[in-house]
Design a protein around this motif. Structure first.
Motif, PDB file in Angstrom:
ATOM      1  N   GLU A 172       0.725  -1.127   0.004  1.00 49.50           N
ATOM      2  CA  GLU A 172       0.102  -0.041  -0.034  1.00 49.50           C
ATOM      3  C   GLU A 172       0.844   1.223  -0.060  1.00 49.50           C
ATOM      4  O   GLU A 172       0.329   2.148  -0.426  1.00 49.50           O
ATOM      5  N   PHE A 173       2.026   1.145   0.639  1.00 50.92           N
ATOM      6  CA  PHE A 173       2.949   2.300   0.749  1.00 50.92           C
ATOM      7  C   PHE A 173       3.478   2.635  -0.633  1.00 50.92           C
ATOM      8  O   PHE A 173       3.446   3.867  -1.047  1.00 50.92           O
ATOM      9  N   ALA A 174       3.842   1.537  -1.569  1.00 54.27           N
ATOM     10  CA  ALA A 174       4.333   1.871  -2.822  1.00 54.27           C
ATOM     11  C   ALA A 174       3.312   2.124  -3.788  1.00 54.27           C
ATOM     12  O   ALA A 174       3.412   3.070  -4.444  1.00 54.27           O
ATOM     13  N   THR A 175       1.846   1.850  -3.636  1.00 53.40           N
ATOM     14  CA  THR A 175       0.967   2.507  -4.524  1.00 53.40           C
ATOM     15  C   THR A 175       0.431   3.874  -3.937  1.00 53.40           C
ATOM     16  O   THR A 175      -0.092   4.513  -5.003  1.00 53.40           O
ATOM     17  N   LEU A 176       0.809   4.301  -2.953  1.00 49.82           N
ATOM     18  CA  LEU A 176       0.659   5.766  -2.619  1.00 49.82           C
ATOM     19  C   LEU A 176       1.532   6.783  -3.135  1.00 49.82           C
ATOM     20  O   LEU A 176       1.288   7.949  -3.420  1.00 49.82           O
ATOM     21  N   PRO A 200      -2.822  -0.596 -16.297  1.00 42.84           N
ATOM     22  CA  PRO A 200      -3.257   0.809 -16.569  1.00 42.84           C
ATOM     23  C   PRO A 200      -2.452   1.726 -15.621  1.00 42.84           C
ATOM     24  O   PRO A 200      -1.311   1.512 -15.110  1.00 42.84           O
ATOM     25  N   ALA A 201      -2.794   2.987 -15.778  1.00 41.47           N
ATOM     26  CA  ALA A 201      -2.096   4.207 -15.039  1.00 41.47           C
ATOM     27  C   ALA A 201      -2.010   4.003 -13.782  1.00 41.47           C
ATOM     28  O   ALA A 201      -0.831   4.376 -13.049  1.00 41.47           O
ATOM     29  N   ALA A 202      -2.929   3.461 -12.994  1.00 40.04           N
ATOM     30  CA  ALA A 202      -2.690   3.240 -11.687  1.00 40.04           C
ATOM     31  C   ALA A 202      -3.093   1.946 -11.126  1.00 40.04           C
ATOM     32  O   ALA A 202      -4.311   1.515 -11.755  1.00 40.04           O
ATOM     33  N   LEU A 203      -2.570   1.364 -10.151  1.00 40.15           N
ATOM     34  CA  LEU A 203      -2.852  -0.040  -9.729  1.00 40.15           C
ATOM     35  C   LEU A 203      -3.866   0.312  -8.673  1.00 40.15           C
ATOM     36  O   LEU A 203      -3.784   1.281  -7.723  1.00 40.15           O
ATOM     37  N   ALA A 204      -4.974  -0.590  -8.514  1.00 42.81           N
ATOM     38  CA  ALA A 204      -5.924  -0.398  -7.664  1.00 42.81           C
ATOM     39  C   ALA A 204      -5.827  -1.687  -6.372  1.00 42.81           C
ATOM     40  O   ALA A 204      -5.029  -2.678  -6.522  1.00 42.81           O
ATOM     41  N   LEU A 205      -6.430  -1.214  -5.453  1.00 44.50           N
ATOM     42  CA  LEU A 205      -6.076  -2.231  -4.206  1.00 44.50           C
ATOM     43  C   LEU A 205      -7.075  -3.253  -4.307  1.00 44.50           C
ATOM     44  O   LEU A 205      -7.065  -4.511  -3.663  1.00 44.50           O
ATOM     45  N   TRP A 206      -8.177  -2.920  -4.888  1.00 43.41           N
ATOM     46  CA  TRP A 206      -9.053  -3.889  -4.878  1.00 43.41           C
ATOM     47  C   TRP A 206     -10.041  -3.914  -6.369  1.00 43.41           C
ATOM     48  O   TRP A 206      -9.987  -2.804  -6.986  1.00 43.41           O
ATOM     49  N   PRO A 207     -10.420  -5.027  -6.898  1.00 44.75           N
ATOM     50  CA  PRO A 207     -10.904  -5.004  -8.083  1.00 44.75           C
ATOM     51  C   PRO A 207     -12.028  -3.858  -8.291  1.00 44.75           C
ATOM     52  O   PRO A 207     -12.981  -3.682  -7.293  1.00 44.75           O
ATOM     53  N   GLY A 251      -6.924   7.583  -5.857  1.00 46.53           N
ATOM     54  CA  GLY A 251      -6.791   6.646  -7.011  1.00 46.53           C
ATOM     55  C   GLY A 251      -6.467   5.268  -6.680  1.00 46.53           C
ATOM     56  O   GLY A 251      -6.142   4.775  -7.421  1.00 46.53           O
ATOM     57  N   MET A 252      -6.266   4.926  -5.194  1.00 46.64           N
ATOM     58  CA  MET A 252      -6.002   3.582  -4.696  1.00 46.64           C
ATOM     59  C   MET A 252      -7.000   2.610  -5.167  1.00 46.64           C
ATOM     60  O   MET A 252      -7.058   1.605  -5.191  1.00 46.64           O
ATOM     61  N   LEU A 253      -8.363   3.261  -5.285  1.00 49.20           N
ATOM     62  CA  LEU A 253      -9.524   2.456  -5.654  1.00 49.20           C
ATOM     63  C   LEU A 253     -10.321   3.310  -6.818  1.00 49.20           C
ATOM     64  O   LEU A 253     -10.141   4.533  -6.879  1.00 49.20           O
ATOM     65  N   ALA A 254     -10.824   2.226  -7.552  1.00 54.80           N
ATOM     66  CA  ALA A 254     -11.785   3.120  -8.583  1.00 54.80           C
ATOM     67  C   ALA A 254     -13.084   2.929  -8.396  1.00 54.80           C
ATOM     68  O   ALA A 254     -13.613   1.939  -7.589  1.00 54.80           O
ATOM     69  N   ALA A 255     -13.838   3.803  -8.534  1.00 54.26           N
ATOM     70  CA  ALA A 255     -15.378   4.143  -8.408  1.00 54.26           C
ATOM     71  C   ALA A 255     -16.020   3.339  -9.470  1.00 54.26           C
ATOM     72  O   ALA A 255     -15.487   3.340 -10.638  1.00 54.26           O
ATOM     73  N   GLN A 256     -17.029   2.803  -9.033  1.00 51.64           N
ATOM     74  CA  GLN A 256     -17.583   1.943 -10.133  1.00 51.64           C
ATOM     75  C   GLN A 256     -18.751   2.654 -10.844  1.00 51.64           C
ATOM     76  O   GLN A 256     -19.010   2.159 -12.051  1.00 51.64           O
ATOM     77  N   ALA A 257     -19.243   4.010 -10.375  1.00 49.08           N
ATOM     78  CA  ALA A 257     -19.956   4.747 -11.107  1.00 49.08           C
ATOM     79  C   ALA A 257     -19.797   6.083 -10.641  1.00 49.08           C
ATOM     80  O   ALA A 257     -19.109   6.290  -9.379  1.00 49.08           O
ATOM     81  N   GLY A 258     -20.113   6.969 -11.718  1.00 41.83           N
ATOM     82  CA  GLY A 258     -19.748   8.310 -11.230  1.00 41.83           C
ATOM     83  C   GLY A 258     -18.452   9.113 -11.515  1.00 41.83           C
ATOM     84  O   GLY A 258     -17.203   8.105 -12.018  1.00 41.83           O
ATOM     85  N   PRO A 265      -2.529   9.241 -12.220  1.00 39.88           N
ATOM     86  CA  PRO A 265      -2.227   9.170 -10.852  1.00 39.88           C
ATOM     87  C   PRO A 265      -0.973   9.966 -10.374  1.00 39.88           C
ATOM     88  O   PRO A 265      -1.082  10.586  -9.229  1.00 39.88           O
ATOM     89  N   LEU A 266      -0.049  10.194 -11.370  1.00 36.23           N
ATOM     90  CA  LEU A 266       1.422  10.728 -10.841  1.00 36.23           C
ATOM     91  C   LEU A 266       1.049  12.189 -10.486  1.00 36.23           C
ATOM     92  O   LEU A 266       1.511  12.806  -9.561  1.00 36.23           O
ATOM     93  N   ALA A 267       0.330  12.670 -11.634  1.00 40.04           N
ATOM     94  CA  ALA A 267       0.119  14.238 -11.207  1.00 40.04           C
ATOM     95  C   ALA A 267      -0.798  14.513  -9.934  1.00 40.04           C
ATOM     96  O   ALA A 267      -0.564  15.471  -9.137  1.00 40.04           O
ATOM     97  N   VAL A 268      -1.663  13.665  -9.902  1.00 38.01           N
ATOM     98  CA  VAL A 268      -2.393  13.764  -8.586  1.00 38.01           C
ATOM     99  C   VAL A 268      -1.815  13.568  -7.300  1.00 38.01           C
ATOM    100  O   VAL A 268      -1.817  14.447  -6.431  1.00 38.01           O
ATOM    101  N   LYS A 269      -0.927  12.440  -7.046  1.00 37.64           N
ATOM    102  CA  LYS A 269      -0.339  11.952  -6.254  1.00 37.64           C
ATOM    103  C   LYS A 269       0.750  13.175  -5.721  1.00 37.64           C
ATOM    104  O   LYS A 269       1.055  13.369  -4.605  1.00 37.64           O
ATOM    105  N   ARG A 270       1.379  13.743  -6.676  1.00 42.92           N
ATOM    106  CA  ARG A 270       2.250  14.974  -6.486  1.00 42.92           C
ATOM    107  C   ARG A 270       1.649  16.105  -5.755  1.00 42.92           C
ATOM    108  O   ARG A 270       2.551  16.711  -5.090  1.00 42.92           O
TER     109      ARG A 270
END
Lengths: 606, 298
Positions: A72-76, A212-219, B52-59, B72-77
């Motif tokens: 999780e640290f790396a994904t942040l 993809p551009a970002a890895l997710a923690l959960w499907p 961005g660690m999780l994706a929304a299913q809608a919205g 994600p990189l631009a956001v996380k920075r």
């Protein structure tokens, strides 16, 4: 930064210990397989050997900790997902190959030993040696394939959830790669392996583009739930748990993996059988059991000590630690005892399969031969025997303990090359009395089983050698009940000593890290003892038998010491020893014209 | 442009169990927002979707106008993130972690990092795995704020810390950065922290937003009405009132929360609803939280 990402990869934290356990288990399986094959008269079945080495890394790659791609640290961190994924693939590939090397290297060494041992059957050595390059190259290639298949599943996720479907897919991958390894691998050469490896790398490259551009923690998609919709059926499925007694719930609760714990039941039963008389009688591999005492202790210690790390789960319950220990370990002891009893029962029913007393005409192994448990211990030098024809035979030392060089294990029925037909028959008569409890007359050996070849050497008359047990069904080799018992005691000693040392680290003030270090060190010591047995005998695979013989000698020494028969200078030492050793007799022939004499013979212990 | 914009965000882990359901949230620059909700209400999910660690299913989700899943990189920075269960690599030293972050964030403020390090009395050569929970959280905070992120997301940042450590931690994170204009969205179970630090309150329950108001409005605009629970009291009728949020019976009393000031709530209870003997009480944040999540939804 890549180094930091690599070092923080979730797999690395658990890999070292698992790598160690895996290598140990593989080595044990190999030596077990080799022992069995040798006992069965097949020195080397390459496919059995290869499969032992392949399946561990394959299953580890598929089901081990490699499903976690990034913490999780790396994904942040503001690090691209492709970079994280690449670090993951490189880490997994490196660790997998390390594991493969760790598992294959002992096999390579073993095949070398086999090649040295099977000089009389060079075609097997050639066959085995020829397998090695193909074996290695296909092993690497198909493991890469497995890594690629595993790594490219759901490339959008930092952790692949372990659903039932995932387990099914992974099993399919393992079976597919195994089929490739032993199907395509058996039919093709190194170049085909290179093609497979290249295809895997190409597949990894293509998959890299799908990350993809970002890895997710959960499907992203929701999975079929159990929390609300399936709550009732799940409760129904687990209804049996509610009927379990408290001790069983606690016992299962202390297991690292509940399912694996249940699966270990047959394994513990097998360990119990292994320690019984069963292998010695049924497999004629009694000597091998001694070699596996340290590794058996290793496995038992692993099973016994793991629950200690989970004792804190039950601290809140009003149960004393003493009772907890009983709950945790009594089932293990009962299972071992059941295995031991089952082994003895099977041994009793099946009886021995092969002849206990043989006569070899092969110049390398010439003479009367028998399992080492019928050898004898002496203090000083092995007592010489004088045959009825007046020939004096000095049995050579079979084993002399380094720490107690006064003691010697020897074969009292030694017949060096050049021994006459009558003398060989006389030695066989003596040996038959010790092994079967009743003497087969020398004349039977002389007239029915032995002959003299044109070179004047005594050889077996029939091609299948001595067939005493086949010809005389009433003859049953007498087992030495002390040997399995000592074997069990040795295992218990190793295990309990390790356990007691570990318990020292449960005193107040000791940290969890110190406990884990102690646990790892104790496992390391047991493994070092196990491996040391083989490393100290480098000359040939036959050394395994030498080690085994030494083990039998040590066991007998332990029995003799325990009875007090070993004390030097005791006037009645010989008689005391005779009452506890398997033959129940001294080495001096009762019917022969003379007994030990000539050189200053040691005091016979058996 | 809003710093964070969520529109109709829906997220479920299991089919049929929406953790977030059609949730809208807009966060403007400089706001300090306290995110409240019971365990499992969806606070962590919301924050993880935001970074961005999780994706929304809608919205849709936009952070500084960017999609955190696509860029994600631009956001996380531009975002700092600290969570209660955040695990830093144990093998690195404090300096090692700081150095790693310094190389990853172009706007890293080494002076600020040095100040915080000194304020927290950090031992730079100590390995992370040897730090206490509070010390590790301080390192995480230092790493999250030293690139002076315009948006700071804190998921139960002070959970498990003792009161003194919590106070120090939040003062550093929220007061210091909030005063410098950083937008902060933090979740907490400590109502006193929220009352002390937040300017706006968002309460999530059952995946939906229940309250989204300035903190002062919440203090003044909500009231608890207590009435004797006689057999004639119709709780369903009370709940039908457009300004009633929840109603429940407890200890021989009917307790209803109205989105009204106390004088108005008193008038409605006695007049419109005919609750004889009703009295109105002002609500503090904790009482309101308990009344709202413990009662039925209007």
């Amino acid at each position: 930064m890549n180094r930091a990402l690599w070092r923080s990869h979730p797999s690395r934290s658990v890999f070292v210990f698992k790598w160690f356990a895996m290598t140990a288990s593989t080595s044990m399986l190999w030596f077990g397989a080799v022992s069995f094959l040798m006992a069965a008269g097949q020195v080397g079945n390459p496919h059995v050997l290869l499969s032992c080495g392949w399946l561990f890394p394959a299953f580890f790659v598929a089901f081990g900790p490699f499903g976690d791609r990034a913490s999780e640290f790396a994904t942040l961190l503001p690090v691209s997902s492709r970079r994280l994924w690449t670090v993951h693939v490189v880490t997994v590939t490196v660790l997998s190959l390390l594991l493969l090397v760790a598992c294959f290297a002992p096999l390579t060494w073993l095949i070398g030993m086999l090649a040295a041992r099977t000089a009389e059957r060079p075609e097997q050595s050639v066959l085995l040696a020829a397998q090695l390059p193909r074996f290695w190259s296909h092993g690497v290639a198909w493991l890469l394939t497995l890594v690629a298949l595993t790594a490219t599943q759901r490339p959008d996720l930092a952790r692949v959830p372990r659903t039932r479907a995932w387990y099914g897919r992974q099993l399919t991958f393992v079976l597919g790669a195994t089929a490739g390894m032993f199907g395509i691998g058996a039919l093709t050469g190194v170049s085909a392996a290179a093609l497979v490896a290249l295809a895997s790398l190409a597949w990894l490259g293509l998959s890299w583009r799908r990350v993809p551009a970002a890895l997710a923690l959960w499907p992203q998609e929701a999975v079929a739930g159990t929390r609300r919709t399936a709550a009732a059926p799940l409760a129904d499925r687990l209804a049996w748990r509610r009927r379990l007694p408290l001790w069983a719930i606690i016992h299962l609760g202390a297991a690292k993996h509940e399912a694996m714990h249940l699966f270990s039941i047959p394994f513990v039963l097998l360990v119990g059988m292994w320690l019984s008389d069963w292998p010695a009688v049924v497999l004629e591999a009694g000597l091998v059991g001694v070699v596996f005492v340290p590794i058996t202790a290793y496995m038992l210690f692993t099973m016994a000590a793991t629950p200690l790390f989970r004792l804190s789960r039950f601290d809140w319950l009003p149960i004393s630690r003493d009772r907890l220990l009983v709950i945790l370990f009594l089932p293990l002891i009962v299972l071992l005892a059941l295995g031991d009893l089952s082994g003895q029962w099977i041994a009793e029913r099946q009886g021995p399969r092969t002849e206990a007393l043989v006569f070899s005409g092969d110049p390398d192994t010439y003479g009367v031969r028998m399992p080492a448990e019928y050898f004898k211990l002496a203090w000083g030098e092995p007592p010489a025997v004088t045959t009825p024809s007046g020939r004096r035979i000095d049995p050579p030392d079979t084993w002399r303990p380094t720490l107690l060089p006064q003691v010697v294990l020897y074969k009292p029925y030694h017949t060096p090359l050049g021994t006459s037909l009558d003398d060989c028959a006389w030695q066989l008569e003596r040996a038959s009395r010790d092994i079967y409890g009743q003497a087969v007359p020398a004349a039977v050996f002389r007239d029915r089983y032995l002959t003299v070849d044109p070179a004047g050497v005594v050889v077996p008359r029939q091609t299948d050698g001595l067939t005493l047990q086949r010809d005389l069904p009433d003859l049953k080799p007498r087992r030495h009940p002390g040997l399995p018992a000592v074997q069990v005691m040795l295992v218990a000693f190793y295990t309990q000593l390790s356990y007691l040392i570990l318990l020292l680290f449960y005193r107040p003030g000791r940290s969890e890290a110190a406990r884990k270090r102690a646990y790892g060190s104790l496992l390391g010591v047991l493994m070092a003892i196990h491996i040391g047995q083989f490393l100290t005998s480098r000359d040939s695979i036959g050394s395994i038998w030498k080690v085994s013989t030494h083990g039998v000698g040590a066991e007998r020494l332990a029995v003799a010491s325990g009875s007090g028969a070993l004390a030097p200078g005791r006037a009645d030492g010989s008689r005391r020893a005779a009452s506890i050793l398997p033959c129940g007799k001294s080495s001096a022939p009762k019917s022969g014209p003379s007994s030990a004499g000539g050189r200053p013979a040691g005091r016979a212990l058996g | 442009m809003n710093v964070l914009e969520m529109r109709g965000v829906t997220r479920a882990y299991e089919k049929g169990v929406n953790v977030l359901e059609n949730l809208d949230l807009s966060v403007e620059a400089g706001e300090v927002i306290g995110l409240l909700g019971r365990n499992g209400a969806g606070k962590t999910t919301l924050l993880r979707i935001a970074i961005g660690m999780l994706a929304a299913q809608a919205g849709s989700v936009r952070v500084f106008g960017l999609d955190p899943r696509r860029e994600p990189l631009a956001v996380k920075r531009q975002v700092g993130y600290v969570s209660e269960d955040q695990v830093l690599p144990g093998f690195l030293t404090v300096n090692g972690v700081i150095d790693l972050h310094r190389r990853l964030y172009p706007d890293w403020d080494q002076d600020l990092a040095r100040d915080l390090s000194s304020r927290f009395h950090m031992d730079a050569d100590q390995k992370i795995k040897n730090l206490s929970k509070g010390q590790a959280r301080q390192v995480a905070l230092l790493c999250a704020v030293s690139h002076r992120p315009p948006l700071l997301l804190l998921d139960e940042p002070a959970g498990g810390l003792d009161p003194a450590m919590r106070r120090e931690f939040l003062e550093t994170a929220i007061q210091m950065l909030g005063e410098s204009g950083t937008t902060i969205l933090f979740s907490s179970h400590h109502m006193t922290d929220v009352e002390r630090l937040a300017s706006r309150l968002v309460m999530i329950h059952d995946g939906q937003k229940w309250i989204d108001s300035a903190l002062d409005d919440v203090r003044e605009g909500y009231c608890l009405v207590l009435a004797p629970a006689s057999a004639t009291v119709d709780t369903a009728a009370i709940l039908r009132h457009p300004r009633c949020l929840t109603v429940r019976r407890r200890d021989d009393a009917v307790r209803a929360v109205f989105e009204l000031d106390c004088a108005e709530a008193d008038r409605v209870a006695r007049g419109e609803l005919g609750l004889a003997g009703a009295r109105s009480l002002p609500l503090n944040l904790e009482d309101m939280f308990i009344e709202l999540v413990g009662g039925g939804r209007s």
